[in-house]
Enzyme design. Structure first.
Site, PDB file in Angstrom:
ATOM      1  N   ASP A 186      39.222  27.138  31.540  1.00 29.00           N
ATOM      2  CA  ASP A 186      40.187  26.757  30.433  1.00 29.00           C
ATOM      3  C   ASP A 186      40.874  25.550  31.099  1.00 29.00           C
ATOM      4  OD1 ASP A 186      41.296  28.283  31.940  1.00 29.00           O
ATOM      5  OD2 ASP A 186      42.665  29.156  30.412  1.00 29.00           O
ATOM      6  N   HIS A 188      39.860  30.786  37.165  1.00 32.42           N
ATOM      7  CA  HIS A 188      40.864  29.884  37.518  1.00 32.42           C
ATOM      8  C   HIS A 188      40.424  29.385  38.778  1.00 32.42           C
ATOM      9  CE1 HIS A 188      43.157  32.070  34.261  1.00 32.42           C
ATOM     10  NE2 HIS A 188      42.601  30.954  33.832  1.00 32.42           N
TER      11      HIS A 188
END
Length: 214
Positions: free
Chosen positions: A169, A131
């Site tokens: 993601d 992330h």
């Protein structure tokens, strides 16, 4: 994840019935310093609440361009609790990325088999997920994120020779992040519902990791 739902216990981490091979893989590695394709050197360090990093991350998360998709504009004390838990655990390593001495981004590097992401593709024990939040608004839109992703992916492959895949993601609505990962060599695998967001599941594999032309 809004502040009202906050907890120092990760809402993404999977802890039940883990394969012994996942446990044996251990926590994510710390990527070493690496030169970038645009010059300069990226360095990655553990985010340490004891040296003011909780304040740094909290400040970045409160900025509109970060909060729009992270939705984690929490006070510094909450971020301190999150960072401590990550540092004490085996799933995620919180990092600060700096280029040429300037702190530019907050990173979370995690083992995907220990995360909800690992339920949506055939995750291997050493797979890693990332992330990325670029803090300073002036560092966005200039290729910094793409350069960071490229450099980080190679540094993680170097740090863990058993890692074959790195996953991202981004929110499906976050076109800038999706484009950033694509230009850094990630390919989309699918769109998945992670509970807290609809995500574009993207990855790069060690055997065919290449950096496309800009």
């Amino acid at each position: 994840m809004g502040a009202a739902a906050w907890s120092p216990v990760s809402f993404r981490e999977v802890t039940d019935d883990l394969d012994p091979r996942v446990l044996a893989a251990g926590p994510p590695p710390l990527p070493g310093p690496a030169g970038s394709d645009s010059g300069g050197t990226w360095r990655f360090r553990l985010a340490d609440p004891g040296r003011g990093d909780a304040d740094l991350v909290a400040g970045w998360m409160a900025r509109p361009h970060v909060d729009l998709f992270w939705e984690q504009a929490w006070p510094a004390e909450r971020w301190a609790a999150v960072l401590r838990r990550q540092l004490d655990g085996e799933c995620t390593r919180p990092l600060i990325a700096a280029r040429d001495g300037l702190d530019l981004a907050y990173l979370e590097v995690y083992r995907t088999p220990r995360d909800v992401v690992g339920r949506h593709y055939p995750a291997r024990p050493h797979d890693l997920g990332v992330h990325i939040a670029i803090g300073p608004i002036e560092a966005t839109g200039r290729g910094v994120g793409r350069n960071l992703v490229r450099t980080l992916a190679q540094a993680l492959f170097d740090a863990d020779p058993a890692c074959l895949r790195i996953v991202a993601d981004p929110d499906v609505r976050h076109e800038v992040a999706r484009r950033m990962f694509a230009r850094a060599g990630f390919r989309q695998m699918s769109e998945v519902d992670l509970g807290h967001k609809r995500a574009a599941l993207m990855s790069c594999r060690r055997p065919d990791f290449t950096i496309p032309a800009s």
